[in-house]
Enzyme design. Sequence first.
Site, short mmCIF file in Angstrom:
data_model
loop_
_atom_site.label_atom_id
_atom_site.label_comp_id
_atom_site.label_asym_id
_atom_site.label_seq_id
_atom_site.Cartn_x
_atom_site.Cartn_y
_atom_site.Cartn_z
N TYR A 31 0.82 -1.21 0.00
CA TYR A 31 0.00 0.00 0.00
C TYR A 31 0.86 1.27 0.00
O TYR A 31 0.46 2.29 -0.59
CB TYR A 31 -0.99 -0.01 1.17
CG TYR A 31 -0.47 0.58 2.46
CD1 TYR A 31 -0.60 1.94 2.72
CD2 TYR A 31 0.15 -0.21 3.42
CE1 TYR A 31 -0.13 2.49 3.91
CE2 TYR A 31 0.62 0.33 4.60
CZ TYR A 31 0.48 1.68 4.84
OH TYR A 31 0.96 2.22 6.00
N VAL A 43 -2.19 10.96 3.79
CA VAL A 43 -2.91 10.64 5.02
C VAL A 43 -2.80 9.15 5.28
O VAL A 43 -3.32 8.33 4.51
CB VAL A 43 -4.39 11.07 4.94
CG1 VAL A 43 -5.09 10.77 6.27
CG2 VAL A 43 -4.51 12.54 4.58
N ASP A 44 -2.13 8.79 6.37
CA ASP A 44 -1.92 7.39 6.72
C ASP A 44 -1.87 7.27 8.24
O ASP A 44 -0.91 6.77 8.81
CB ASP A 44 -0.63 6.86 6.08
CG ASP A 44 -0.44 5.36 6.28
OD1 ASP A 44 -1.45 4.66 6.42
OD2 ASP A 44 0.72 4.91 6.29
N GLY A 45 -2.93 7.74 8.88
CA GLY A 45 -2.97 7.77 10.34
C GLY A 45 -4.08 6.92 10.91
O GLY A 45 -5.22 7.00 10.44
N ASN A 91 -4.87 6.59 2.65
CA ASN A 91 -5.02 5.17 2.91
C ASN A 91 -6.36 4.95 3.60
O ASN A 91 -6.58 5.43 4.70
CB ASN A 91 -3.86 4.69 3.79
CG ASN A 91 -3.97 3.21 4.14
OD1 ASN A 91 -4.76 2.48 3.57
ND2 ASN A 91 -3.16 2.78 5.10
#
Length: 248
Positions: A39, A131-133, A165
Amino acid sequence: MDFSIDIRESRGLRTLHFDGRWMQGAMRITRPWDLELEYTQVMMACLLMRDESSFPRNILLIGLGAASLTKFLYRNCPLAHLTVVEIDARVVDAAREHFGLPHDPVRLNMVIGDGVDFMMASDQTFDLILVDGFNEHAHPGDLNSLPFYQACRSRLSNQGMLAANLIGLCRGVKGGFAHIESAFEDRALMFPQCKSGNTIAFAATAGVINVSLDELKKKSLAFEQRTGLALLPALRKLEMMWPASHSL
């Protein structure tokens, strides 16, 4: 934060976990600058969608994890300034100690804080927002909301892009992608789901992306030569959903 942060190693792979369950990132010890998880590789397709000579110069990452995306961009976008917002200082410490997060105050600004609060209060302009939080339950919380994505758009330059994500969201009702489509007035695209369950979405601001899949595939070959990252497999999956002549 009341969850544990665990570091594991197996067969040359070092991984970061919350509460001993959810993997938050991975690094191949012999290739610390590479993107190990599928990813994270797909998220870098955003670098193919704009002209390389002008994109990006100012990058925001929300969520640090094992610093894979941060390190890749730091190394392969040498003219870019990176701002990383991470809510838990322990994650930053783990990334520095175990995953080789660079210490470079000139090019890399680390912010300890909530990503939503940062976006709502920021007056900075970015060319790229990633954004991957997630919390310890693998849920994005208020990062998955229309006001947040609207704030992201307001902080992007005219040629700006968002990459998000969307793991853990219900794809049956399009999940957070519906918020992204609304915030960016349908200038958005969702890639096919990764084997891990992660689904990556991209969105563009006023500068519409006008590149065909054939062009993206050609650009991916030059990108692979320069960075070592092969994006052609992800683009071939996308081609099954979209005609090769379709522009994004």
